[in-house]
Motif scaffolding. Structure first.
Motif, PDB file in Angstrom:
ATOM      1  N   ARG A 206      -0.901   8.392  -2.628  1.00  0.00           N
ATOM      2  CA  ARG A 206      -1.754   7.996  -1.496  1.00  0.00           C
ATOM      3  C   ARG A 206      -2.090   6.517  -1.708  1.00  0.00           C
ATOM      4  N   PRO A 207      -1.427   5.605  -0.995  1.00  0.00           N
ATOM      5  CA  PRO A 207      -1.577   4.163  -1.275  1.00  0.00           C
ATOM      6  C   PRO A 207      -3.007   3.661  -1.176  1.00  0.00           C
ATOM      7  N   GLN A 208      -3.832   4.286  -0.327  1.00  0.00           N
ATOM      8  CA  GLN A 208      -5.203   3.823  -0.141  1.00  0.00           C
ATOM      9  C   GLN A 208      -6.076   4.044  -1.379  1.00  0.00           C
ATOM     10  N   THR A 209      -5.578   4.794  -2.362  1.00  0.00           N
ATOM     11  CA  THR A 209      -6.360   5.040  -3.583  1.00  0.00           C
ATOM     12  C   THR A 209      -6.009   4.074  -4.713  1.00  0.00           C
ATOM     13  N   VAL A 210      -5.017   3.221  -4.494  1.00  0.00           N
ATOM     14  CA  VAL A 210      -4.565   2.327  -5.560  1.00  0.00           C
ATOM     15  C   VAL A 210      -5.620   1.261  -5.843  1.00  0.00           C
ATOM     16  N   LYS A 211      -5.926   1.077  -7.128  1.00  0.00           N
ATOM     17  CA  LYS A 211      -6.937   0.103  -7.542  1.00  0.00           C
ATOM     18  C   LYS A 211      -6.322  -1.202  -8.046  1.00  0.00           C
ATOM     19  N   GLY A 212      -5.034  -1.176  -8.350  1.00  0.00           N
ATOM     20  CA  GLY A 212      -4.374  -2.385  -8.821  1.00  0.00           C
ATOM     21  C   GLY A 212      -2.893  -2.144  -9.036  1.00  0.00           C
ATOM     22  N   ILE A 213      -2.128  -3.232  -9.119  1.00  0.00           N
ATOM     23  CA  ILE A 213      -0.695  -3.125  -9.394  1.00  0.00           C
ATOM     24  C   ILE A 213      -0.322  -4.173 -10.433  1.00  0.00           C
ATOM     25  N   ARG A 214       0.766  -3.896 -11.161  1.00  0.00           N
ATOM     26  CA  ARG A 214       1.297  -4.878 -12.111  1.00  0.00           C
ATOM     27  C   ARG A 214       2.796  -4.657 -12.251  1.00  0.00           C
ATOM     28  N   PRO A 215       3.528  -5.684 -12.663  1.00  0.00           N
ATOM     29  CA  PRO A 215       4.971  -5.530 -12.827  1.00  0.00           C
ATOM     30  C   PRO A 215       5.283  -4.518 -13.930  1.00  0.00           C
ATOM     31  N   ALA A 216       6.370  -3.800 -13.736  1.00  0.00           N
ATOM     32  CA  ALA A 216       6.885  -2.903 -14.787  1.00  0.00           C
ATOM     33  C   ALA A 216       8.236  -3.460 -15.210  1.00  0.00           C
ATOM     34  N   SER A 217       9.254  -2.652 -15.260  1.00  0.00           N
ATOM     35  CA  SER A 217      10.594  -3.172 -15.542  1.00  0.00           C
ATOM     36  C   SER A 217      11.090  -3.921 -14.320  1.00  0.00           C
ATOM     37  N   VAL A 218      12.234  -4.542 -14.440  1.00  0.00           N
ATOM     38  CA  VAL A 218      12.738  -5.410 -13.372  1.00  0.00           C
ATOM     39  C   VAL A 218      12.808  -4.653 -12.043  1.00  0.00           C
ATOM     40  N   GLY A 219      12.142  -5.190 -11.041  1.00  0.00           N
ATOM     41  CA  GLY A 219      12.194  -4.599  -9.714  1.00  0.00           C
ATOM     42  C   GLY A 219      11.257  -3.441  -9.494  1.00  0.00           C
ATOM     43  N   THR A 238       9.603   0.130  -4.412  1.00  0.00           N
ATOM     44  CA  THR A 238       8.636  -0.913  -4.767  1.00  0.00           C
ATOM     45  C   THR A 238       8.287  -1.833  -3.600  1.00  0.00           C
ATOM     46  N   PRO A 239       9.252  -2.364  -2.827  1.00  0.00           N
ATOM     47  CA  PRO A 239       8.870  -3.243  -1.708  1.00  0.00           C
ATOM     48  C   PRO A 239       7.961  -2.552  -0.691  1.00  0.00           C
ATOM     49  N   LYS A 240       8.297  -1.326  -0.319  1.00  0.00           N
ATOM     50  CA  LYS A 240       7.484  -0.621   0.668  1.00  0.00           C
ATOM     51  C   LYS A 240       6.108  -0.295   0.099  1.00  0.00           C
ATOM     52  N   ALA A 241       6.063   0.074  -1.183  1.00  0.00           N
ATOM     53  CA  ALA A 241       4.782   0.397  -1.807  1.00  0.00           C
ATOM     54  C   ALA A 241       3.859  -0.824  -1.794  1.00  0.00           C
ATOM     55  N   LYS A 242       4.386  -1.991  -2.133  1.00  0.00           N
ATOM     56  CA  LYS A 242       3.579  -3.213  -2.112  1.00  0.00           C
ATOM     57  C   LYS A 242       3.013  -3.463  -0.719  1.00  0.00           C
ATOM     58  N   GLU A 243       3.861  -3.304   0.285  1.00  0.00           N
ATOM     59  CA  GLU A 243       3.440  -3.548   1.667  1.00  0.00           C
ATOM     60  C   GLU A 243       2.324  -2.589   2.083  1.00  0.00           C
ATOM     61  N   CYS A 244       2.497  -1.306   1.780  1.00  0.00           N
ATOM     62  CA  CYS A 244       1.505  -0.313   2.180  1.00  0.00           C
ATOM     63  C   CYS A 244       0.194  -0.479   1.427  1.00  0.00           C
ATOM     64  N   ILE A 245       0.268  -0.793   0.145  1.00  0.00           N
ATOM     65  CA  ILE A 245      -0.949  -0.963  -0.655  1.00  0.00           C
ATOM     66  C   ILE A 245      -1.744  -2.155  -0.159  1.00  0.00           C
ATOM     67  N   ARG A 246      -1.062  -3.255   0.132  1.00  0.00           N
ATOM     68  CA  ARG A 246      -1.770  -4.438   0.621  1.00  0.00           C
ATOM     69  C   ARG A 246      -2.380  -4.183   1.999  1.00  0.00           C
ATOM     70  N   ALA A 247      -1.671  -3.466   2.856  1.00  0.00           N
ATOM     71  CA  ALA A 247      -2.215  -3.145   4.178  1.00  0.00           C
ATOM     72  C   ALA A 247      -3.442  -2.255   4.049  1.00  0.00           C
ATOM     73  N   GLY A 248      -3.416  -1.352   3.058  1.00  0.00           N
ATOM     74  CA  GLY A 248      -4.525  -0.421   2.879  1.00  0.00           C
ATOM     75  C   GLY A 248      -5.776  -1.041   2.311  1.00  0.00           C
ATOM     76  N   THR A 249      -5.683  -2.260   1.751  1.00  0.00           N
ATOM     77  CA  THR A 249      -6.872  -2.920   1.203  1.00  0.00           C
ATOM     78  C   THR A 249      -7.564  -3.777   2.235  1.00  0.00           C
TER      79      THR A 249
END
Length: 250
Positions: A206-219, A238-249
């Protein structure tokens, strides 16, 4: 009837574009789009601004710099304000600050229409607690197993769902609760409007519950959903997740 002139203030471009589109489809004129609270304060302080024909400001709450609530507290005497945010927990504070209305993201056309009708009718008083309850969506609940029976859990408490050996667990951070579903597809079908993301074959976030993100392995990225609880997002998602998480904040 004269079309409403609306100003949209949101730091997330996708959210601004969506709301502006819905407003135009509803027959409104979008007088402008701003990206943060500081820009709005500057806009309000421009010479002659009090004579501008802006009927309403649709204002995001969570923005970098000044929040929407901080802006409204400083901008007494400006056009009526409708708060727009992903979090219903702000509703009481919003109305205490004399917002005209309160829209939850994602905004849907039918709820926006009710808001616009209020504005057209000039019902610009703050809503009472009873009226507020009629506008906010009821909690979404689902059953989890409890011995031989079941109890009901609010979806808003869940950070993600995990599939293990054909059993779906609802996770609240480190805590897990066994559901009656046997696939993540069943969860997605049960909550089609929640915006869940399949970040791994066995993980539904559920992207709206994400409190933070950080890089993992490549990509890839890791998402923090609770203290000491991180989930790895697949490279493909990963690209879609970043987009949804940022929109949800926003």
């Amino acid at each position: 009837m004269k079309p409403l002139q609306a100003l949209v203030v949101d730091d997330e471009p996708l959210a601004r574009e969506r709301l502006s589109r819905l407003l135009k489809e509803a027959g409104c004129t979008v007088a402008g789009e701003l990206g943060d609270g500081v820009a709005l304060l500057q806009w309000l302080k421009e010479p002659g601004r009090e004579l501008a024909e802006t009927d309403v400001i649709f204002l995001d709450i969570q923005m970098p710099g000044l929040s929407g609530m901080e802006v409204l507290a400083e901008a007494a005497g400006g056009p009526p304000v409708v708060f727009v945010t992903a979090y219903s927990s702000y509703a009481v504070q919003a109305f205490e600050l004399a917002a005209v209305d309160y829209l939850l993201k994602p905004v849907f056309a039918d709820r926006l229409a009710k808001c616009l009708q209020r504005l057209q009718d000039r019902l610009v008083r703050p809503l009472s607690p009873a009226e507020l309850k009629t506008l906010l969506p009821p909690p979404v609940r689902f059953p989890i197993k409890a011995g031989d029976g079941e109890v009901y859990m609010d979806l808003d408490l869940v950070t993600h769902f995990e599939l293990v050996d054909e059993h779906v667990w609802a996770c609240r951070g480190q805590n897990r609760y066994l559901t009656r579903w046997i696939s993540l597809a069943e969860v997605e079908q049960a909550f089609p409007d929640d915006g869940m993301l399949r970040i791994q074959r066995h993980l539904l976030l559920r992207p709206q519950t994400v409190k933070g993100i950080r890089p993992a392995s490549v990509g890839r990225i890791k998402v923090l959903v609770a203290p000491a609880v991180e989930l790895t997002v697949s490279r493909a998602m990963t690209p879609k997740a970043k987009e949804c998480i940022r929109a949800g904040t926003s």
